[in-house]
Scaffold this active site. Structure first.
Site, PDB file in Angstrom:
ATOM      1  N   HIS A  34       0.828  -1.199  -0.106  1.00 53.31           N
ATOM      2  CA  HIS A  34       0.048   0.056  -0.125  1.00 53.31           C
ATOM      3  C   HIS A  34       0.751   1.331   0.113  1.00 53.31           C
ATOM      4  O   HIS A  34       0.553   2.191  -0.758  1.00 53.31           O
ATOM      5  CB  HIS A  34      -0.913   0.093   1.168  1.00 53.31           C
ATOM      6  CG  HIS A  34      -1.845   1.101   1.376  1.00 53.31           C
ATOM      7  ND1 HIS A  34      -2.976   1.270   0.794  1.00 53.31           N
ATOM      8  CD2 HIS A  34      -1.556   2.416   1.789  1.00 53.31           C
ATOM      9  CE1 HIS A  34      -3.538   2.499   0.948  1.00 53.31           C
ATOM     10  NE2 HIS A  34      -2.833   3.111   1.800  1.00 53.31           N
TER      11      HIS A  34
ATOM     12  N   HIS B 273     -10.416   2.400   0.357  1.00 51.06           N
ATOM     13  CA  HIS B 273     -10.289   1.829   2.050  1.00 51.06           C
ATOM     14  C   HIS B 273     -11.105   0.634   1.920  1.00 51.06           C
ATOM     15  O   HIS B 273     -12.066   0.448   2.394  1.00 51.06           O
ATOM     16  CB  HIS B 273     -10.915   2.785   2.714  1.00 51.06           C
ATOM     17  CG  HIS B 273     -10.149   3.046   3.914  1.00 51.06           C
ATOM     18  ND1 HIS B 273     -10.491   3.082   5.013  1.00 51.06           N
ATOM     19  CD2 HIS B 273      -8.855   3.228   4.257  1.00 51.06           C
ATOM     20  CE1 HIS B 273      -9.678   3.067   6.030  1.00 51.06           C
ATOM     21  NE2 HIS B 273      -8.520   3.285   5.307  1.00 51.06           N
TER      22      HIS B 273
END
Length: 736
Positions: free
Chosen positions: A41, A88
């Site tokens: 990420h 998310h």
């Protein structure tokens, strides 16, 4: 027993590299920093090689791009606009409300960190089958989280998408976009420069929530000293704290009290300190035990890795510290001096007098591993391409066509999304000009001149699955077209690239083709990719989601009073004119999805035609020749007609070409098409402009406010009440 670094997601080779950099064994705190900052990420270690291809899209209008908290473009008249879209996904599956809410909070802080006032948000959502039990668990919570956080911030939610597909079962996509504006001279970047400048942490206290959330890995190592159970990977948000933080930041910027600033999102202080130091001209020293905590007994590693929300980190000149603190005190924002910029080249962090981190900051923030993952076109792709929709039974009679229209508009992907959007405040602060169900959202940024911006997010992942390069270009073309039909000029792109595991060569083939498709398309359109997000490992077991590169396009408009609405009906007798050409392109379409079919090739993309369409619509808007417009995409002409009459609450008669198959005309999803409403008085001038620019057009209908029906001449007729009931009933039946 498994090594601690393996539990944190580091490989043997990565751990060996850390030892090589440091010349020793890392401390627990250093291991925590490297593990979160070298996660997929944060480091983009599987995608960085491919993302460099976006550099070819850069244009002079781009003031900040990839690598910054958010992209920034010049919007004219001294205004700069910043926007970004991020994911998310995994936290929102684990805890839908907080996962989605903190996704909104995080993207808003990215915009704040550029020096801008956040103005509006949008969301692109994807879930499993609409009637699946787990969708009924995740979707209401995620929507409530987005609405709860955004509404509390006083930010209108002006657009987005809602898509259902079996591939997202167990792995929903929650992509949030935020747009903000500032004067060009107020642009701020994330860097820690100036020896002696202070590092001030301000906002909420730091707790145990979110530890390991960014890397979605086990966090046992962080808690073994205290005997705690596994720490939560989903952050807990407080939108009211963030609302005050926004106003505090804006006052600090206006008073010019900030040298550099960074929000604390993914990887928390580990990210903020290493990135600020790496982008500066010196080193940094942090006294970590000065960080205000809301949990007792936290370790240094936990404090560094915590992703507690509503926190910012600023670099402040010593002479400005008192003034900085007074502004924070005025807004009741907790602020703590935790360190300083040094003249060295190291990031040094102490914990109760003991040095727990002593690293070169660039090795943490920017010099993580870069992998050249294997890439291979899946062996199954030929069979996918060969399996066209031509074998599906096509409706031909008037009764069959009528039934197909009603089935189409009631399908979850084409039905009204009002059940979702009514939970969002779309008009708070009074500057919203257009919002869903319009093709793009539009917000006023300058009340004195009426200057505004428009945003749209799009992706038909079914097209991307059939052909990642062309499908990604179709997503770009649709978002570009949606901004243009609102009357705004498209100027920039932000993308959120959602894919399966990068260790799968087939997924990496999809990813590479997608990146190249978007970048090549942006070059043809003349607009830059200013930033975005990559989200890998979106799959359930070994089954990946449909490749979903969500493309957000930003447009600017010098006067929002000339925006183009979606609904027809400003005056009787308006002509409906279809711009562009219709071909027999049904593979991957909404109609094919009604049959459970996915195969063949997606529609062709023509970016020269897309630019021409935008130019014609924008010229028509400026000269008062267009009263409404709607792009043709999912569901084709049938869907566009239904939405235009229902949004405008006005009847119309549509007539098809006698020389062509009515089914193809109604349901084809050929790209590069827009349906416009033109006042009778402007019809000749508008069509002459189309002829002069060699843009194909055809009269497709006429607005009839008195009829209360949508008539497909020679085929069938629907009352507006029938259409509205069919279009609006689906989601409330499933989720209300």
């Amino acid at each position: 027993m498994q090594q601690p670094y393996l539990e944190l997601g580091l490989t043997d080779d990565e751990y060996a590299r850390i030892r090589e950099i440091l010349g020793r064994y890392p401390t627990d705190a250093e291991l925590a920093m490297y593990s979160v900052m070298w996660s997929e990420h944060c480091s983009y270690k599987s995608s960085k090689k491919h993302l460099r291809y976006f550099a070819r899209t850069a244009t002079p209008s781009m003031l900040a791009g990839i690598g910054e908290n958010a992209g920034v473009v010049d919007a004219g008249d001294g205004w700069a606009v910043t926007f970004k879209i991020e994911s998310h996904n995994h936290p929102s599956y684990v805890e839908p409300y907080q996962g989605a809410a903190t996704g909104v909070g995080g993207i808003v802080r990215d915009i704040m960190a550029m020096g801008a006032r956040p103005l509006a948000v949008a969301d692109s959502l994807r879930f499993g089958p609409a009637d699946a039990p787990d969708t009924r668990r995740v979707l209401p919570g995620a929507v409530a989280g987005i609405g709860g956080y955004g509404n509390s911030l006083g930010l209108p939610n002006i657009g987005g998408e809602l898509v259902f597909d079996e591939s997202y079962a167990g792995n929903p996509l929650i992509n949030a976009l935020c747009v903000g504006a500032m004067r060009v001279e107020d642009l701020h970047l994330a860097h820690a420069s100036g020896v002696g400048n202070r590092i001030i942490l301000f906002g909420a206290r730091t707790g145990l929530d979110g530890i390991g959330g960014v890397s979605v890995l086990a966090s046992d190592t962080f808690g073994t000293d205290t005997g705690r159970k596994k720490l939560p990977s989903v952050q807990v948000g407080d939108p009211f704290t963030e609302k005050v933080l926004i106003e505090c930041c804006l006052e600090l910027f206006a008073a010019k009290l900030v040298v550099g600033i960074q929000d604390l999102g993914g990887a928390g202080l580990a990210c903020a300190t290493s990135e600020l130091a790496a982008a500066g001209d010196g080193g940094m020293r942090i006294e970590l035990d000065r960080v205000p905590l809301r949990a007792q007994g936290m370790t240094a590693a936990e404090v560094l890795a915590s992703e507690s929300q509503e926190r910012m980190c600023a670099v402040v000149a010593p002479s400005d510290v008192d003034a900085f603190m007074k502004v924070c005190e005025k807004w009741d924002v907790l602020a703590t001096d935790i360190g300083e910029v040094t003249d060295g080249e190291r990031l040094v962090i102490t914990w109760h007098g003991e040095t727990v981190v002593d690293v070169p900051p660039r090795t943490v923030a920017h010099e993580g591993p870069v992998y050249d993952r294997p890439i291979a076109r899946p062996s199954t792709q030929d069979a996918v391409v060969a399996d066209t929709s031509a074998s599906l039974p096509r409706p031909s009679s008037a009764a069959e066509l009528r039934e197909t229209v009603l089935r189409l508009i009631s399908a979850p992907n084409q039905a009204s999304k009002e059940w979702v959007t009514q939970q969002y405040d779309r008009y708070v602060r009074g500057n919203t000009v257009l919002a869903q169900p319009s093709d793009s959202g539009m917000i006023r940024i300058d009340e004195s001149t009426g200057r505004g911006v428009a945003v749209s997010t799009d992706c038909n992942s079914r097209f991307v699955y059939l052909d990642p390069y062309a499908g990604s270009q179709l997503a770009l073309a649709e978002a570009y077209r949606n901004v243009a039909v609102s009357g705004a000029t498209p100027v920039a792109v932000s993308d959120c690239l959602n894919f399966g595991a990068p260790t799968d060569p087939g997924v990496m083939w999809q990813f590479e083709r997608s990146v190249h498709g978007i970048a090549d398309g942006c070059v043809e359109l003349g607009i830059p990719v200013t930033g975005g997000n990559v989200s890998f490992f979106n799959q359930t077991g070994s089954t990946a989601i449909l490749p979903t590169p969500v493309v957000g396009v930003l447009g600017v408009i010098d006067d929002v009073t000339r925006r183009i609405p979606t609904g027809v009906g400003s005056e009787p007798g308006e002509m409906l004119i279809l711009l562009g050409e219709t071909f027999d392109e049904l593979d991957g379409s909404a109609w094919a999805q009604l049959h459970g079919h996915l195969g063949g090739v997606p529609p062709k993309v023509d970016f020269a035609r897309e630019k021409l369409l935008a130019d014609v619509v924008l010229a028509g808007s400026r000269d008062g020749m267009i009263s409404a417009a709607h792009d043709l995409s999912d569901g084709g002409l049938a869907q566009a007609l239904v939405e235009m009459v229902l949004i405008g609450q006005c009847g119309a008669r549509a007539f098809l070409d006698d020389r062509a198959d009515p089914f193809v005309q109604l349901f084809s999803e050929s790209s590069g098409r827009i349906l416009v409403a033109v006042p009778r008085s402007e019809e000749l001038r508008f069509t002459e402009m189309c002829k002069a620019r060699y843009l194909p057009w055809r009269k497709t209908g006429v607005v009839d406010p008195e009829s209360g029906t949508l008539e497909l001449q020679g085929i069938t007729e629907f009352t507006l009440d029938e259409l509205r009931e069919t279009w609006e009933a689906t989601l409330p039946k499933l989720f209300a």
